[in-house]
Motif scaffolding. Structure first.
Motif, short mmCIF file in Angstrom:
data_model
loop_
_atom_site.label_atom_id
_atom_site.label_comp_id
_atom_site.label_asym_id
_atom_site.label_seq_id
_atom_site.Cartn_x
_atom_site.Cartn_y
_atom_site.Cartn_z
N TYR A 184 0.83 -1.16 0.09
CA TYR A 184 0.11 -0.02 0.00
C TYR A 184 0.89 1.30 0.02
O TYR A 184 0.72 2.16 -0.75
CB TYR A 184 -0.94 -0.07 1.12
CG TYR A 184 -1.73 1.20 1.58
CD1 TYR A 184 -2.50 1.79 0.34
CD2 TYR A 184 -1.46 1.90 2.96
CE1 TYR A 184 -3.41 2.82 0.68
CE2 TYR A 184 -2.24 3.14 2.83
CZ TYR A 184 -3.08 3.48 1.81
OH TYR A 184 -3.75 4.78 2.02
N GLN A 185 1.88 1.28 0.82
CA GLN A 185 2.86 2.46 0.91
C GLN A 185 3.77 2.57 -0.32
O GLN A 185 4.23 3.81 -0.72
CB GLN A 185 3.36 2.64 2.47
CG GLN A 185 2.54 2.61 3.47
CD GLN A 185 3.31 2.15 4.80
OE1 GLN A 185 4.28 2.28 5.06
NE2 GLN A 185 2.38 2.14 5.56
N GLY A 238 -1.34 2.17 -4.09
CA GLY A 238 -2.16 2.74 -3.30
C GLY A 238 -3.65 2.33 -3.28
O GLY A 238 -4.64 2.71 -2.59
N SER A 239 -3.98 1.47 -4.26
CA SER A 239 -5.56 1.21 -4.48
C SER A 239 -5.70 0.02 -3.77
O SER A 239 -7.16 -0.50 -3.78
CB SER A 239 -5.70 0.87 -5.85
OG SER A 239 -5.22 -0.19 -6.42
N TYR A 248 -7.61 -3.32 2.25
CA TYR A 248 -7.72 -4.35 3.32
C TYR A 248 -7.96 -3.88 4.69
O TYR A 248 -7.86 -2.38 4.65
CB TYR A 248 -6.25 -5.01 3.62
CG TYR A 248 -4.99 -4.12 3.74
CD1 TYR A 248 -4.49 -3.45 2.85
CD2 TYR A 248 -4.58 -4.05 5.22
CE1 TYR A 248 -3.46 -2.56 2.73
CE2 TYR A 248 -3.58 -3.14 5.21
CZ TYR A 248 -3.01 -2.45 3.97
OH TYR A 248 -2.00 -1.46 4.26
N ALA A 252 -0.25 7.75 1.16
CA ALA A 252 0.30 6.67 2.10
C ALA A 252 1.70 6.95 2.45
O ALA A 252 2.23 7.01 3.63
CB ALA A 252 0.09 5.23 1.38
N PRO A 253 2.49 7.32 1.26
CA PRO A 253 4.18 7.46 1.66
C PRO A 253 4.31 8.66 2.44
O PRO A 253 5.05 9.04 3.37
CB PRO A 253 4.74 7.53 0.54
CG PRO A 253 3.71 7.37 -0.78
CD PRO A 253 2.51 7.11 -0.14
N ARG A 284 3.31 8.15 6.24
CA ARG A 284 4.60 7.41 6.71
C ARG A 284 5.66 8.57 7.09
O ARG A 284 6.28 8.31 7.96
CB ARG A 284 4.93 6.23 6.09
CG ARG A 284 6.02 5.34 6.53
CD ARG A 284 5.78 4.90 8.13
NE ARG A 284 4.89 4.33 8.34
CZ ARG A 284 4.40 3.07 8.34
NH1 ARG A 284 5.61 2.11 8.26
NH2 ARG A 284 3.36 2.16 8.52
N ALA A 290 -4.90 7.38 -6.17
CA ALA A 290 -4.95 6.28 -7.38
C ALA A 290 -5.99 5.76 -7.88
O ALA A 290 -6.42 5.96 -9.09
CB ALA A 290 -3.64 5.22 -7.05
N LEU A 291 -6.98 5.92 -7.02
CA LEU A 291 -8.17 4.99 -7.36
C LEU A 291 -9.20 6.02 -7.02
O LEU A 291 -9.64 6.65 -6.05
CB LEU A 291 -8.54 3.74 -6.53
CG LEU A 291 -9.41 2.55 -6.84
CD1 LEU A 291 -8.95 1.84 -8.17
CD2 LEU A 291 -9.70 1.72 -5.67
N TYR A 310 -14.68 1.87 -0.08
CA TYR A 310 -13.45 1.67 0.87
C TYR A 310 -12.13 2.34 0.16
O TYR A 310 -11.29 1.24 -0.19
CB TYR A 310 -13.45 0.21 1.14
CG TYR A 310 -12.79 -0.16 2.56
CD1 TYR A 310 -13.36 -0.09 3.95
CD2 TYR A 310 -11.20 -0.27 2.58
CE1 TYR A 310 -12.41 -0.08 4.98
CE2 TYR A 310 -10.18 -0.08 3.49
CZ TYR A 310 -10.87 -0.09 4.79
OH TYR A 310 -10.15 -0.39 6.00
N ASN A 311 -12.02 3.40 -0.15
CA ASN A 311 -10.88 3.77 -0.50
C ASN A 311 -9.81 4.23 0.47
O ASN A 311 -9.86 5.29 0.91
CB ASN A 311 -11.21 5.00 -1.47
CG ASN A 311 -9.78 5.56 -2.35
OD1 ASN A 311 -8.81 5.57 -2.02
ND2 ASN A 311 -10.23 6.05 -3.59
N LYS A 312 -8.94 3.35 0.59
CA LYS A 312 -7.83 3.68 1.83
C LYS A 312 -7.15 4.94 1.84
O LYS A 312 -6.80 5.75 2.75
CB LYS A 312 -6.83 2.45 2.02
CG LYS A 312 -7.43 1.42 2.98
CD LYS A 312 -6.45 0.22 2.96
CE LYS A 312 -4.92 0.51 3.31
NZ LYS A 312 -4.65 1.06 4.54
N GLU A 313 -6.77 5.26 0.45
CA GLU A 313 -6.00 6.33 0.20
C GLU A 313 -6.66 7.66 0.50
O GLU A 313 -6.27 8.59 1.20
CB GLU A 313 -5.53 6.33 -1.24
CG GLU A 313 -4.26 5.67 -1.57
CD GLU A 313 -3.65 5.97 -2.76
OE1 GLU A 313 -2.34 6.24 -3.00
OE2 GLU A 313 -4.41 5.94 -3.84
#
Lengths: 109, 543
Positions: free
Chosen positions: A43-44, A48-49, A52, B394-395, B398, B438-439, B444-447
């Protein structure tokens, strides 16, 4: 470069995709890593898509929201060790919201 | 979540049927919380904590709470069990519950809160909440740091949205890092297991040179700072000294091993707290083997509790009409250092805040106010979905988390805080406005979730770093290398940060005192820590 593993992840968006598929990723191996650690890396760093159950998880084996199948066996993604190439799937593909995330209240088989 | 303690005075605990300590009293607990907090506590809220705790525990027991262990001032159970008891009670009372829903912002009208805009994480659809009163109870903001010990959704959105709505926040520089958190292997990173075991059984902490990390410290501080829950502030401080001096290991920690602690005793204790070396679903049997053979595991401080938060009065009302706050997200009872239980805080404040919010709502006649959610709120939330390219969340998340752990840890100095604030300014100007997922799908779009949480995390990190920079002294869990004394003459005051026009104003207000007068003079940090430890009442236990 250190050891790497192939991680095969179930990818499916029932609203768009006609049928589920798998995506392969190459992930650096770290001793003592879990399936969740592999997904976090993907993911990182790679995609990114990928979805979970993570946004409200504990990652410490307590909340049990990250259930999945790891090499065909049901378990918690965060507390199942990965020791080599691995396939990650939802416990029930027919109840998927996206990829490895299942509908609320239906995280069991 | 796995282990949870609830603290109260030993006399009341005894009256509730546990052994407790009949010589203990509410006054002694009050004394201990205030001195553990280095007198920076809001003493009115300490009184509320001490007075309410026995009633809350009785309620929980009446609702079915099972107690695993207890000592003079504490009962121990699991966090998930407490949650189950509360959920069952809430459901029976007809409370509507929603899960996997995040709040994006509060909506205000005529200076009062009238509702909020939320997002269903699973469907990606917006939800409008109309309300006469709102209680913010969103806990800490652990997610702003990596590693951490909290749930992955603790991004501090409640504090950030209250701040944006006009409520002031205070004492944001005080962040408790729990000591002896597992830093390896990756699967166990963030676990409190060694913290719990070492608190009961002891053990050995060593640095890269093989030296005892706690050697050279005052023996009384070491005894109190390892055998009670003072360990969080003391051991975290001592560990970071080693790591910052280049004597740590690869993951930024030190080694914990059994040392001289008897294996039979440790095994017996472990059988209570990790039966079969299982800590919920975590299989710690390999660690058990390592302990038996006296092999080390890398541990270190990780963010665990936030003393500061939204400023509230004794009714838990914030500076915004209709907006209340309770628990870890509020500036509560613990001053600059928490030793007593945060679960008790969450419960006693939650109950009172709920009652006050309900009576406030009853005073506002008619239906809930009409909600006009500004279109810009939705548009802003959708920006990362609509951009064609930009910064991946996401990066970025972090990078922010790791920098926060490094720069806003238990030991700080001016140079590092200024460089951290410059880093955050950079993130705010270059990255946050350009986040792109990206999506583009909402389900449920985590980003997208990360992108929506990032602004809150960066906002709170900045309030904290600016408060830490302003506080030119060392107190509780805030140690400044360049200002190593506790300065009771100039800094017995709460930091206050207000937010208006997109900028922060850092100020201060007097500490709320009811019965315990604070000391005076400037005292070296560890000497002050020792004084505060020595001020403890004669009641035993871990608190």
């Amino acid at each position: 470069m250190g050891k790497t593993i192939h991680v095969k992840v179930f990818k499916y968006n029932p609203a768009i995709d006609r049928e589920p598929g798998f995506q392969n990723y190459l992930v650096p191996f770290e001793k003592g890593m879990s399936a969740m650690d592999a997904l976090d890396y993907i993911y990182q760093n790679l995609d990114g898509s990928v979805a979970y159950y993570d946004h409200a998880g504990c990652s410490l084996g307590i909340c049990a929201r990250c259930t999945g199948k790891i090499n065909g066996k049901a378990g918690l993604l965060c507390q199942t060790a990965v020791e080599g190439d691995v396939t990650l799937e939802p416990v029930n593909a027919s109840k998927v919201v996206r990829d490895l995330v299942m509908r609320r209240g239906e995280t069991r088989e | 979540m796995a282990g949870a303690d609830f603290t109260l005075d030993g006399k009341s605990l005894n009256e509730l049927g546990r052994e407790g300590d009949t010589n203990d009293s509410m006054e002694k607990v009050f004394n201990d919380i205030v001195t553990q907090g280095y007198y920076l506590n809001n003493q009115k809220l300490v009184e509320q904590y001490v007075r309410s705790a026995p009633f809350l525990l009785k309620d929980l027991m009446d609702w079915g709470l099972e107690i695993k262990l207890s000592d003079q001032r504490m009962i121990f159970t699991s966090g998930t069990h407490i949650m189950d008891v509360l959920l069952k009670k809430a459901r029976s009372a007809g409370v509507d519950l929603m899960q996997d829903v995040m709040l994006l912002d509060l909506v205000t009208g005529d200076g009062a809160v009238v509702g909020a805009l939320g997002l269903d994480v699973h469907t990606g659809e917006f939800i409008e909440f109309s309300a006469k009163a709102i209680v913010i109870a969103t806990g800490g903001w652990h997610k702003a740091f990596w590693p951490n010990t909290g749930m992955r959704d603790l991004s501090g959105e409640g504090i950030a949205m209250a701040h944006r709505a006009g409520a002031a926040v205070g004492n944001m520089e005080f962040i408790t890092f729990c000591c002896n958190i597992m830093l390896e292997p990756p699967m166990w990173r963030g676990s409190l297991a060694p913290y719990m075991l070492s608190l009961i059984c002891g053990g050995n902490l060593s640095n890269k040179n093989g030296d005892n990390v706690l050697a050279g410290y005052d023996p009384f501080i070491v005894k109190t700072g390892t055998g009670t829950e003072w360990n969080k502030s003391f051991i975290s401080h001592a560990t970071m000294k080693e790591v910052r001096a280049g004597r740590g290991f690869a993951n930024g920690g030190v080694h914990y091993s059994r040392g001289d602690a008897p294996w039979d005793y440790m095994k017996m204790v472990a059988s209570f707290i990790f039966p079969g070396w299982k800590y919920k679903a975590m299989d710690l049997s390999e660690w058990g083997r390592m302990l038996e053979e006296n092999l080390p595991i890398e541990v270190g401080p990780a963010v665990e509790y936030f003393e500061g938060g939204i400023i509230v009065d004794e009714r838990f009302q914030t500076g915004v009409e209709g907006l209340f706050a309770a628990g870890e997200c509020a500036l509560g009872a613990f001053g600059s250092n928490r030793v007593f239980s945060a679960i008790t805080e969450m419960l006693v404040q939650g109950r009172d805040a709920g009652e006050h919010a309900a009576s406030h709502a009853l005073k506002r006649p008619g239906q809930a106010p009409a909600l006009k959610v500004p279109g810009t709120l939705r548009e802003r939330a959708e920006l990362p979905l609509n951009r064609k390219d930009g910064v991946a969340p996401a990066p970025l998340r972090r990078r922010v988390q790791e920098t926060a752990h490094e720069r806003l840890g238990p030991i700080r100095n001016r140079e590092e805080l200024e460089s951290f604030i410059a880093f955050l300014e950079d993130v705010k100007s270059k990255d946050l406005p350009n986040m792109c997922v990206a999506l583009k799908d909402r389900i449920y779009n985590k980003e997208w979730i990360d992108a929506l949480e990032m602004g809150n995390m960066v906002h709170l990190l900045e309030t904290s770093a600016r408060s830490a920079l302003a506080r030119t002294e060392s107190r509780g869990v805030h140690f400044r290398e360049d200002h190593p004394c506790t300065d009771n003459d100039h800094w017995l005051k709460e930091s206050v940060v207000e937010f208006s026009g997109g900028s922060f104003q850092v100020g201060a207000r007097p500490v709320t005192i009811t019965s315990m007068s604070p000391p005076s003079g400037a005292v070296p940090y560890l000497d002050m820590m020792k004084r505060m430890m020595e001020a403890h009442s004669d009641t035993g236990g871990k608190h």
